[in-house]
Scaffold this motif. Structure first.
Motif, PDB file in Angstrom:
ATOM      1  N   MET A   1      34.360  64.337  38.254  1.00 50.82           N
ATOM      2  CA  MET A   1      35.476  63.920  37.431  1.00 50.82           C
ATOM      3  C   MET A   1      36.361  62.989  38.270  1.00 50.82           C
ATOM      4  O   MET A   1      36.725  63.313  39.381  1.00 50.82           O
ATOM      5  N   THR A   2      36.696  61.869  37.724  1.00 53.08           N
ATOM      6  CA  THR A   2      37.530  60.915  38.443  1.00 53.08           C
ATOM      7  C   THR A   2      38.983  61.099  38.064  1.00 53.08           C
ATOM      8  O   THR A   2      39.313  61.772  37.088  1.00 53.08           O
ATOM      9  N   ASP A   3      39.845  60.476  38.832  1.00 57.27           N
ATOM     10  CA  ASP A   3      41.285  60.567  38.576  1.00 57.27           C
ATOM     11  C   ASP A   3      41.645  59.946  37.237  1.00 57.27           C
ATOM     12  O   ASP A   3      42.600  60.331  36.594  1.00 57.27           O
ATOM     13  N   GLU A   4      40.826  58.952  36.804  1.00 59.01           N
ATOM     14  CA  GLU A   4      41.088  58.304  35.522  1.00 59.01           C
ATOM     15  C   GLU A   4      40.908  59.270  34.368  1.00 59.01           C
ATOM     16  O   GLU A   4      41.545  59.146  33.328  1.00 59.01           O
ATOM     17  N   ASN A   5      40.004  60.254  34.533  1.00 60.92           N
ATOM     18  CA  ASN A   5      39.756  61.230  33.481  1.00 60.92           C
ATOM     19  C   ASN A   5      40.848  62.280  33.405  1.00 60.92           C
ATOM     20  O   ASN A   5      40.971  62.972  32.408  1.00 60.92           O
ATOM     21  N   LEU A   6      41.611  62.444  34.485  1.00 62.63           N
ATOM     22  CA  LEU A   6      42.664  63.450  34.514  1.00 62.63           C
ATOM     23  C   LEU A   6      43.963  62.846  34.023  1.00 62.63           C
ATOM     24  O   LEU A   6      44.389  61.793  34.478  1.00 62.63           O
ATOM     25  N   ALA A   7      44.578  63.521  33.104  1.00 60.53           N
ATOM     26  CA  ALA A   7      45.870  63.044  32.607  1.00 60.53           C
ATOM     27  C   ALA A   7      46.926  63.336  33.657  1.00 60.53           C
ATOM     28  O   ALA A   7      46.951  64.396  34.261  1.00 60.53           O
ATOM     29  N   SER A   8      47.820  62.381  33.895  1.00 61.53           N
ATOM     30  CA  SER A   8      48.860  62.593  34.905  1.00 61.53           C
ATOM     31  C   SER A   8      49.860  63.648  34.463  1.00 61.53           C
ATOM     32  O   SER A   8      50.631  64.140  35.254  1.00 61.53           O
ATOM     33  N   SER A   9      49.829  63.997  33.179  1.00 60.75           N
ATOM     34  CA  SER A   9      50.737  65.039  32.698  1.00 60.75           C
ATOM     35  C   SER A   9      50.137  66.426  32.856  1.00 60.75           C
ATOM     36  O   SER A   9      50.787  67.416  32.540  1.00 60.75           O
ATOM     37  N   ASP A  10      48.898  66.509  33.333  1.00 62.81           N
ATOM     38  CA  ASP A  10      48.250  67.801  33.541  1.00 62.81           C
ATOM     39  C   ASP A  10      49.008  68.558  34.632  1.00 62.81           C
ATOM     40  O   ASP A  10      49.167  68.058  35.746  1.00 62.81           O
ATOM     41  N   PRO A  11      49.514  69.777  34.355  1.00 62.31           N
ATOM     42  CA  PRO A  11      50.328  70.499  35.348  1.00 62.31           C
ATOM     43  C   PRO A  11      49.576  70.808  36.641  1.00 62.31           C
ATOM     44  O   PRO A  11      50.167  70.791  37.715  1.00 62.31           O
ATOM     45  N   ILE A  12      48.285  71.044  36.559  1.00 59.13           N
ATOM     46  CA  ILE A  12      47.517  71.354  37.770  1.00 59.13           C
ATOM     47  C   ILE A  12      47.439  70.115  38.664  1.00 59.13           C
ATOM     48  O   ILE A  12      47.603  70.196  39.873  1.00 59.13           O
ATOM     49  N   VAL A  13      47.225  68.959  38.051  1.00 63.47           N
ATOM     50  CA  VAL A  13      47.171  67.715  38.816  1.00 63.47           C
ATOM     51  C   VAL A  13      48.524  67.455  39.469  1.00 63.47           C
ATOM     52  O   VAL A  13      48.597  67.058  40.636  1.00 63.47           O
ATOM     53  N   GLN A  14      49.592  67.685  38.750  1.00 59.56           N
ATOM     54  CA  GLN A  14      50.925  67.485  39.305  1.00 59.56           C
ATOM     55  C   GLN A  14      51.181  68.416  40.478  1.00 59.56           C
ATOM     56  O   GLN A  14      51.753  68.006  41.491  1.00 59.56           O
ATOM     57  N   LEU A  15      50.750  69.674  40.361  1.00 64.21           N
ATOM     58  CA  LEU A  15      50.925  70.626  41.468  1.00 64.21           C
ATOM     59  C   LEU A  15      50.134  70.201  42.697  1.00 64.21           C
ATOM     60  O   LEU A  15      50.625  70.274  43.820  1.00 64.21           O
ATOM     61  N   ILE A  16      48.910  69.748  42.476  1.00 64.17           N
ATOM     62  CA  ILE A  16      48.070  69.317  43.601  1.00 64.17           C
ATOM     63  C   ILE A  16      48.688  68.096  44.279  1.00 64.17           C
ATOM     64  O   ILE A  16      48.781  68.029  45.499  1.00 64.17           O
TER      65      ILE A  16
END
Length: 116
Positions: A1-16
């Motif tokens: 999974m690339t960063d483009e597939n991850l929404a920047s509003s995803d709380p897990i991505v924000q925590l990481i």
């Protein structure tokens, strides 16, 4: 999974991302502090062992020299040791005798009253 597939509003991505930023920031500050002056040990205020408020007051009054590194104030270990030696020692005021019941002492001193 690339960063483009991850929404920047995803709380897990924000925590990481926040955790990575904090780790990088701390590593940079430690590296800068280690190389500020060869042979001197520099400390962040939180690592001194005295309340940050007390240290900031000493720095503001000029009693303790400090250097700003990024957002952090850094102090030399030797300066902290010298400042601690000059500081007057204030022993904590005992509130009650060791082993005494604090409620009984407060009642005896008239600080509490029994409501019936």
């Amino acid at each position: 999974m690339t960063d483009e597939n991850l929404a920047s509003s995803d709380p897990i991505v924000q925590l990481i991302r926040a955790a990575v930023r904090a780790e990088v920031r701390d590593a940079v500050h430690e590296a800068i502090a280690a190389h500020l002056t060869s042979g001197d040990q520099w400390l962040a205020l939180r690592d001194v062992g005295v309340s940050v408020k007390t240290l900031r007051q000493a720095i503001k009054s000029g009693a303790l020299p400090a250097r700003k590194v990024g957002r952090n104030l850094m102090v030399r270990r030797a300066d902290v040791d010298a400042w601690m030696e000059r500081r007057p020692f204030r022993a904590p005021t005992p509130t009650a005798e060791p082993g005494a019941d604090p409620l009984a002492a407060a009642l005896a001193a008239g600080k509490l009253r029994v409501i019936k």
